[in-house]
Write a protein that holds these residues in place. Structure first.
Motif, PDB file in Angstrom:
ATOM      1  N   THR A 156      94.738 130.032 -28.912  1.00  0.00           N
ATOM      2  CA  THR A 156      95.678 129.086 -29.514  1.00  0.00           C
ATOM      3  C   THR A 156      94.883 128.074 -30.329  1.00  0.00           C
ATOM      4  OG1 THR A 156      97.400 127.429 -29.064  1.00  0.00           O
ATOM      5  CG2 THR A 156      95.681 127.674 -27.419  1.00  0.00           C
ATOM      6  N   VAL A 157      95.397 127.747 -31.508  1.00  0.00           N
ATOM      7  CA  VAL A 157      94.698 126.805 -32.375  1.00  0.00           C
ATOM      8  C   VAL A 157      95.643 125.682 -32.783  1.00  0.00           C
ATOM      9  CG1 VAL A 157      93.088 128.522 -33.261  1.00  0.00           C
ATOM     10  CG2 VAL A 157      95.240 128.145 -34.449  1.00  0.00           C
ATOM     11  N   GLY A 158      95.087 124.478 -32.880  1.00  0.00           N
ATOM     12  CA  GLY A 158      95.807 123.335 -33.412  1.00  0.00           C
ATOM     13  C   GLY A 158      95.242 122.971 -34.764  1.00  0.00           C
ATOM     14  N   TYR A 159      95.631 121.832 -35.267  1.00  0.00           N
ATOM     15  CA  TYR A 159      95.166 121.416 -36.601  1.00  0.00           C
ATOM     16  C   TYR A 159      93.647 121.336 -36.652  1.00  0.00           C
ATOM     17  CZ  TYR A 159      95.050 118.813 -41.003  1.00  0.00           C
ATOM     18  OH  TYR A 159      94.812 118.413 -42.302  1.00  0.00           O
ATOM     19  N   GLN A 160      93.046 120.791 -35.576  1.00  0.00           N
ATOM     20  CA  GLN A 160      91.596 120.672 -35.551  1.00  0.00           C
ATOM     21  C   GLN A 160      91.019 121.064 -34.193  1.00  0.00           C
ATOM     22  OE1 GLN A 160      89.788 117.523 -38.410  1.00  0.00           O
ATOM     23  NE2 GLN A 160      91.358 116.450 -37.275  1.00  0.00           N
ATOM     24  N   ASN A 161      91.595 122.094 -33.565  1.00  0.00           N
ATOM     25  CA  ASN A 161      91.053 122.535 -32.280  1.00  0.00           C
ATOM     26  C   ASN A 161      91.336 124.014 -32.054  1.00  0.00           C
ATOM     27  OD1 ASN A 161      93.611 122.937 -30.629  1.00  0.00           O
ATOM     28  ND2 ASN A 161      93.859 120.773 -31.178  1.00  0.00           N
ATOM     29  N   GLU A 162      90.566 124.605 -31.172  1.00  0.00           N
ATOM     30  CA  GLU A 162      90.784 125.971 -30.696  1.00  0.00           C
ATOM     31  C   GLU A 162      90.714 125.971 -29.179  1.00  0.00           C
ATOM     32  OE1 GLU A 162      88.337 128.374 -34.208  1.00  0.00           O
ATOM     33  OE2 GLU A 162      87.980 128.794 -32.091  1.00  0.00           O
ATOM     34  N   ALA A 163      91.488 126.829 -28.547  1.00  0.00           N
ATOM     35  CA  ALA A 163      91.396 126.995 -27.098  1.00  0.00           C
ATOM     36  C   ALA A 163      91.487 128.479 -26.766  1.00  0.00           C
ATOM     37  CB  ALA A 163      92.494 126.221 -26.377  1.00  0.00           C
ATOM     38  N   ILE A 164      90.667 128.906 -25.799  1.00  0.00           N
ATOM     39  CA  ILE A 164      90.570 130.302 -25.394  1.00  0.00           C
ATOM     40  C   ILE A 164      90.855 130.384 -23.897  1.00  0.00           C
ATOM     41  CG2 ILE A 164      89.042 132.301 -25.209  1.00  0.00           C
ATOM     42  CD1 ILE A 164      89.523 131.499 -28.094  1.00  0.00           C
ATOM     43  N   LEU A 165      91.841 131.181 -23.510  1.00  0.00           N
ATOM     44  CA  LEU A 165      92.136 131.409 -22.093  1.00  0.00           C
ATOM     45  C   LEU A 165      91.570 132.766 -21.702  1.00  0.00           C
ATOM     46  CD1 LEU A 165      93.608 130.725 -19.411  1.00  0.00           C
ATOM     47  CD2 LEU A 165      95.643 131.835 -20.370  1.00  0.00           C
ATOM     48  N   THR A 166      90.790 132.814 -20.633  1.00  0.00           N
ATOM     49  CA  THR A 166      90.171 134.065 -20.201  1.00  0.00           C
ATOM     50  C   THR A 166      90.907 134.647 -19.000  1.00  0.00           C
ATOM     51  OG1 THR A 166      88.619 133.110 -18.586  1.00  0.00           O
ATOM     52  CG2 THR A 166      87.952 133.103 -20.905  1.00  0.00           C
ATOM     53  N   LYS A 167      90.610 135.912 -18.730  1.00  0.00           N
ATOM     54  CA  LYS A 167      91.231 136.606 -17.606  1.00  0.00           C
ATOM     55  C   LYS A 167      90.903 135.924 -16.289  1.00  0.00           C
ATOM     56  CE  LYS A 167      91.692 141.234 -15.616  1.00  0.00           C
ATOM     57  NZ  LYS A 167      91.241 142.655 -15.699  1.00  0.00           N
ATOM     58  N   GLU A 168      89.744 135.276 -16.230  1.00  0.00           N
ATOM     59  CA  GLU A 168      89.325 134.592 -14.999  1.00  0.00           C
ATOM     60  C   GLU A 168      90.039 133.256 -14.795  1.00  0.00           C
ATOM     61  OE1 GLU A 168      87.445 136.075 -17.119  1.00  0.00           O
ATOM     62  OE2 GLU A 168      86.349 137.607 -15.997  1.00  0.00           O
ATOM     63  N   GLY A 169      90.865 132.844 -15.767  1.00  0.00           N
ATOM     64  CA  GLY A 169      91.599 131.590 -15.629  1.00  0.00           C
ATOM     65  C   GLY A 169      90.847 130.380 -16.132  1.00  0.00           C
ATOM     66  N   ASN A 170      89.791 130.603 -16.927  1.00  0.00           N
ATOM     67  CA  ASN A 170      89.044 129.500 -17.515  1.00  0.00           C
ATOM     68  C   ASN A 170      89.521 129.245 -18.945  1.00  0.00           C
ATOM     69  OD1 ASN A 170      87.232 129.068 -15.293  1.00  0.00           O
ATOM     70  ND2 ASN A 170      86.177 130.948 -15.884  1.00  0.00           N
ATOM     71  N   VAL A 171      89.358 128.009 -19.402  1.00  0.00           N
ATOM     72  CA  VAL A 171      89.734 127.649 -20.763  1.00  0.00           C
ATOM     73  C   VAL A 171      88.524 127.051 -21.465  1.00  0.00           C
ATOM     74  CG1 VAL A 171      91.199 126.226 -22.230  1.00  0.00           C
ATOM     75  CG2 VAL A 171      92.135 127.237 -20.150  1.00  0.00           C
ATOM     76  N   PHE A 172      88.149 127.689 -22.585  1.00  0.00           N
ATOM     77  CA  PHE A 172      87.072 127.191 -23.422  1.00  0.00           C
ATOM     78  C   PHE A 172      87.693 126.641 -24.712  1.00  0.00           C
ATOM     79  CE2 PHE A 172      85.339 130.406 -20.667  1.00  0.00           C
ATOM     80  CZ  PHE A 172      84.121 129.894 -20.265  1.00  0.00           C
ATOM     81  N   ALA A 173      87.259 125.463 -25.121  1.00  0.00           N
ATOM     82  CA  ALA A 173      87.859 124.821 -26.291  1.00  0.00           C
ATOM     83  C   ALA A 173      86.781 124.170 -27.140  1.00  0.00           C
ATOM     84  CB  ALA A 173      88.880 123.782 -25.849  1.00  0.00           C
ATOM     85  N   LYS A 174      87.125 123.982 -28.422  1.00  0.00           N
ATOM     86  CA  LYS A 174      86.222 123.280 -29.325  1.00  0.00           C
ATOM     87  C   LYS A 174      87.039 122.602 -30.407  1.00  0.00           C
ATOM     88  CE  LYS A 174      85.219 127.054 -32.590  1.00  0.00           C
ATOM     89  NZ  LYS A 174      84.171 127.866 -33.215  1.00  0.00           N
ATOM     90  N   GLY A 175      86.387 121.701 -31.151  1.00  0.00           N
ATOM     91  CA  GLY A 175      87.048 120.992 -32.236  1.00  0.00           C
ATOM     92  C   GLY A 175      86.791 119.504 -32.159  1.00  0.00           C
ATOM     93  N   LYS A 176      87.186 118.809 -33.215  1.00  0.00           N
ATOM     94  CA  LYS A 176      86.970 117.359 -33.284  1.00  0.00           C
ATOM     95  C   LYS A 176      87.755 116.628 -32.201  1.00  0.00           C
ATOM     96  CE  LYS A 176      85.899 117.284 -38.222  1.00  0.00           C
ATOM     97  NZ  LYS A 176      86.283 116.782 -39.565  1.00  0.00           N
ATOM     98  N   ASP A 177      88.864 117.208 -31.755  1.00  0.00           N
ATOM     99  CA  ASP A 177      89.656 116.565 -30.709  1.00  0.00           C
ATOM    100  C   ASP A 177      89.006 116.700 -29.335  1.00  0.00           C
ATOM    101  OD1 ASP A 177      91.617 116.173 -32.700  1.00  0.00           O
ATOM    102  OD2 ASP A 177      92.397 118.188 -32.331  1.00  0.00           O
ATOM    103  N   ILE A 178      88.116 117.689 -29.196  1.00  0.00           N
ATOM    104  CA  ILE A 178      87.483 117.968 -27.904  1.00  0.00           C
ATOM    105  C   ILE A 178      86.116 117.298 -27.805  1.00  0.00           C
ATOM    106  CG2 ILE A 178      86.733 119.802 -26.341  1.00  0.00           C
ATOM    107  CD1 ILE A 178      89.779 119.623 -26.881  1.00  0.00           C
ATOM    108  N   ASP A 179      85.292 117.516 -28.825  1.00  0.00           N
ATOM    109  CA  ASP A 179      83.956 116.908 -28.844  1.00  0.00           C
ATOM    110  C   ASP A 179      83.594 116.589 -30.291  1.00  0.00           C
ATOM    111  OD1 ASP A 179      81.353 116.116 -28.604  1.00  0.00           O
ATOM    112  OD2 ASP A 179      80.689 117.836 -27.428  1.00  0.00           O
ATOM    113  N   PRO A 180      83.848 115.362 -30.738  1.00  0.00           N
ATOM    114  CA  PRO A 180      83.599 115.000 -32.145  1.00  0.00           C
ATOM    115  C   PRO A 180      82.151 115.202 -32.569  1.00  0.00           C
ATOM    116  CG  PRO A 180      84.868 113.295 -31.022  1.00  0.00           C
ATOM    117  CD  PRO A 180      84.397 114.243 -29.964  1.00  0.00           C
ATOM    118  N   ASP A 181      81.216 115.093 -31.624  1.00  0.00           N
ATOM    119  CA  ASP A 181      79.798 115.223 -31.963  1.00  0.00           C
ATOM    120  C   ASP A 181      79.383 116.681 -32.129  1.00  0.00           C
ATOM    121  OD1 ASP A 181      79.492 112.444 -31.853  1.00  0.00           O
ATOM    122  OD2 ASP A 181      79.134 112.499 -29.682  1.00  0.00           O
TER     123      ASP A 181
END
Length: 590
Positions: free
Chosen positions: A89-114
Motif C-alpha cells: 500500500t502506498v500513500g502520497y509520500q509513503n510505502e508499507a509492505i505487509l508480509t506473511k509473517e505479520g510484519n510491516v515494513f515501511a518507508k517514506g518522509k512520513d516514516i523517517d525524514p532522514d
C-alpha cells in the motif's frame, strides 16, 4: 504476458518508456521493461498494484514485488525484503509492505525524514509486544494504519488534521505506531486522503480527519467542521454490509451489499461534488447512492477504485465506468474533460482471460490500471479457517469466560487432539478462562497449525494439539476413513467416496463445486460414466488438494471429457479454476 492496461499520467515515474506521450488518454497494454517471455509464470502473475505520487508497486503471485520511484527514471527495482509479501500500500509520500509473517515494513518522509528510502519494521515499534502481528495495512496521504490480529488499529505518521484520531493540540505526528481504536474489523483510507474510517465488529462506522468537503459523511450539523480530531460515529449509513470504503482527497465512496435490494451491490458517495459522482453541484454531507442507467439490475459491480480525485468501476458485463477529474487522461475516455457523472469508457476486448471476475481496477495518483489478478488457490488450512466461521457446519460448543458460546467442528478436533476425549475436556477448561477473541485465536491455531498468532496462547494450548501432524495429513486421514459420512459417486468401474467435510469446503467456499448439488438423501451421484478413469482421478486429486498432480499428462481428450461431464449434470457454476489449470498444463506440455 502481463495482463495490465494503463492510462493516465506517464511521468513521475515514467511507467511506459517507449511511449512519447506524457498523458495517455486511452487504455493501452502495459509491459515491464526487459520482460522475459521464458520467465517462470508465477514470477509474472500480478496479485496487486498500488500507485500514488511517491511510487508505484507491482506485487506478484510469488510474494515478490517491484517498485517504480517518483524521483528515478531507472528501471523498476526489486523490493529487498526477505519475507513473503502479502500486501502493498502506498500513500502520497509513503510505502508499507505487509508480509506473511505479520510484519510491516515501511518507508517514506512520513516514516523517517532522514532516511526516506530505507524500509524499517514499524510493527516492531508497537509497545505491546503481544500486539505486533499485523493482518492488514492501509495508507493515507501521510499516515499508515495497521490492523493487528487482536483487532486493534494503530497509526503512524501525520495527525495534523486529526487523521489518527488522537485529539491533541500539540501531537501533529508520531514516530511509532500509536493505538487508535480497539475491536476493529476493517480500516479504510486512500492514497491522497487525510481522513480515515474504522469499522468495528458490530458494523458501527467511525471516522476522523480532514472534513472540509464533508467527506466524512457526518451530516448537516457537522459539515462545516474542517478538522475532526476525535473518532466520531457515522450516522445514517445505508442498510447492508459494508464491503469497502475508499477515500479520495475530498470525497469518499462506500460499497454496500444488501441481499434485499436489486441490484444487491451499490455504491454510495459523499464529499466534493466535483468528484463524488452524484452531480449535485454542492458538497454531499451524507452517504448517498450513486445512480445511473449504466448500473443495470443484472450487472454486478465486481470492483471499484478511488484515486485522489477520480473513480473507476468494473462490472460483470465488462463495463468500465468512471467519473471525476480527467485532466491527465486517468479516466481513459480519450479526452481530458472533467466528468461529474458516471460515464462508460470504451474498453479494448479483454483477451487475456475469459473470467471477468478476476479483473481489477486501480486508481492511482493521476493514473489508472486495469489488470487481471490470477486466482490464488487456497489450501485446506485456509479453507478450514474460513469454514470455522460458518456456524451451520459446527457441531460442538464451548463457553468463554464471559458466557459467550463459540462453536467448533467435532470432526476436526477429533483428529487434531489426538482423538482423545480428555483433550477436548482440557480444551473446554482453557476456553472457559478466555475471552471470545482469544478463543477464536485458539481454534485458528488448532485448525491451521499456525503458531504465530499469539505466542502466549500457543504455549498454553500446544500440549494438547497433535503438533507433529500437519493439517493436510490430518485431512488425508479423514479423507481415507471408512466410517465417516461420505458422498459416494458410483461409476461402472468402482465407487468413489468423498467426505462431506471436504466437499463442504470445496463447494461452499468455491463457486458451486459440482459434487455439492446433490440433494439425494443417500448422498449418491448415480452416474458419472462420461468420464474416463484418468479424468476422474484428476478430478479426485484436485478436489482433495486443489491442484493437479505433478507428472500427470493432460490431453485434450481429458479436458473435453471433464467439460462433457459437467455439461452432463448441467452444472454451469463449476469452479473454472480447474479448467485454467488443465489448459495451462496442457499448453505447457505442448
Amino acid at each position: 504476458m502481463n495482463e495490465i492496461l494503463f492510462f493516465g499520467y506517464n511521468k513521475y515515474p515514467i511507467l511506459i518508456k517507449n511511449e512519447t506521450n506524457i498523458i495517455i488518454k486511452k487504455p493501452i497494454q502495459f509491459k515491464f521493461e526487459n520482460e522475459n517471455e521464458n520467465e517462470n509464470e508465477n514470477e509474472k502473475q500480478i496479485k496487486q498494484i498500488s500507485s500514488s505520487f511517491f511510487s508505484t508497486i507491482f506485487l506478484f503471485k510469488n510474494g515478490k514485488a517491484i517498485e517504480y520511484l517518483k524521483d528515478s527514471n531507472q528501471n523498476p527495482s526489486k523490493i529487498q525484503i526477505e519475507e513473503n509479501i502479502q500486501k502493498v500500500t502506498v500513500g502520497y509520500q509513503n510505502e508499507a509492505i505487509l508480509t506473511k509473517e505479520g510484519n510491516v515494513f515501511a518507508k517514506g518522509k512520513d516514516i523517517d525524514p532522514d532516511n526516506p528510502n530505507e524500509f524499517i519494521n514499524i510493527s516492531s515499534l508497537i509497545e505491546d509486544t503481544n500486539d505486533r502481528i499485523i493482518q492488514d495495512i492501509v495508507s493515507g496521504e501521510n499516515s499508515i494504519y495497521l490492523l493487528t490480529s487482536n483487532q486493534n488499529v494503530y497509526g503512524i505518521g501525520s495527525n495534523e488534521l486529526g487523521q489518527l484520531g488522537l485529539y491533541s493540540k500539540t501531537l501533529n505526528e508520531t514516530e511509532k505506531p500509536i493505538l487508535i481504536m480497539k475491536n476493529v474489523s476493517k480500516i479504510f483510507s486512500g492514497i491522497d486522503s487525510k481522513h480515515v474510517f474504522l469499522l468495528n465488529s458490530n458494523q458501527e462506522l467511525f471516522g476522523c480527519g480532514y472534513n472540509e468537503y464533508a467527506q466524512l459523511g457526518l451530516g448537516e450539523s457537522r459539515k462545516q467542521e474542517t478538522k475532526i480530531q476525535k473518532l466520531t460515529k457515522i450516522q445514517n449509513i445505508p442498510k447492508g454490509e459494508i464491503i469497502d470504503i475508499q477515500c479520495g482527497t475530498s470525497h469518499s465512496i462506500m460499497f454496500i451489499e444488501n441481499q434485499n435490494q436489486n441490484p444487491k451491490r451499490k455504491l454510495y458517495s459523499c464529499g466534493n461534488y466535483r468528484f463524488n459522482g452524484l452531480d449535485k453541484y454542492k458538497h454531499t454531507n451524507e452517504f448517498t447512492e450513486i445512480k445511473s442507467s449504466l448500473f443495470e439490475n443484472d450487472d454486478n459491480i465486481l470492483d471499484f477504485s478511488v484515486g485522489n480525485i477520480h473513480t473507476l468501476i468494473l462490472t460483470s458485463k465488462e463495463k468500465l465506468i468512471g467519473f471525476g477529474n480527467n485532466n491527465f487522461g486517468q479516466l481513459g475516455t480519450g479526452y481530458t474533460n472533467e466528468q461529474s457523472i458516471p460515464i462508460q469508457i470504451e474498453l479494448p476486448k479483454l483477451r487475456f482471460n475469459e473470467d471477468i471476475s478476476n479483473y481489477h481496477v486501480l486508481c492511482g495518483y493521476r493514473r489508472s490500471f486495469l489488470y487481471y489478478s490470477h486466482p490464488s488457490f487456497s489450501n485446506l488450512e485456509e479453507d478450514l479457517i474460513k469454514l470455522f466461521e460458518r456456524k451451520e457446519f459446527c457441531d460442538i460448543s464451548f463457553k468463554t469466560k464471559n458466557g459467550e458460546i463459540i462453536k467448533a467442528h467435532k470432526l476436526i478436533l477429533k483428529y487434531r487432539l489426538d482423538q482423545n476425549e480428555n483433550q477436548i475436556e482440557k480444551l473446554k477448561e482453557i476456553i472457559s478462562k478466555k475471552s471470545i477473541k482469544e478463543s477464536n485465536q485458539i481454534f485458528e491455531m488448532i485448525y491451521s497449525n499456525n503458531s504465530k498468532i499469539n505466542p502466549k496462547l500457543y504455549l498454553e494450548i500446544k500440549e494438547i494439539i497433535n503438533s507433529n501432524e500437519k493439517i493436510e495429513e490430518t485431512m488425508k486421514r479423514i479423507y481415507l476413513n471408512e466410517n465417516e459420512k461420505d458422498f459416494i459417486i458410483e461409476r461402472k468401474e468402482k465407487k468413489y467416496k468423498f467426505p462431506k467435510l471436504i466437499l463442504i469446503m470445496r463447494s461452499e467456499l468455491y463457486r458451486g463445486m459440482f459434487l455439492s448439488v446433490t440433494e439425494d438423501t443417500s448422498n449418491k451421484v448415480t452416474d458419472y460414466s462420461e468420464l474416463s478413469n484418468k479424468s476422474f482421478q484428476i478430478f479426485e486429486y484436485w478436489i482433495y488438494s486443489n491442484q493437479i498432480k505433478e507428472g500427470i499428462e493432460i490431453t485434450q481428450q481429458i479436458i473435453d471429457e471433464i467439460k462433457i461431464g459437467i455439461d452432463y449434470f448441467q452444472l454451469n457454476q463449476t469452479n473454472p479454476n480447474l479448467f485454467d489449470l488443465l489448459i495451462n498444463k496442457f499448453n505447457n506440455q505442448n
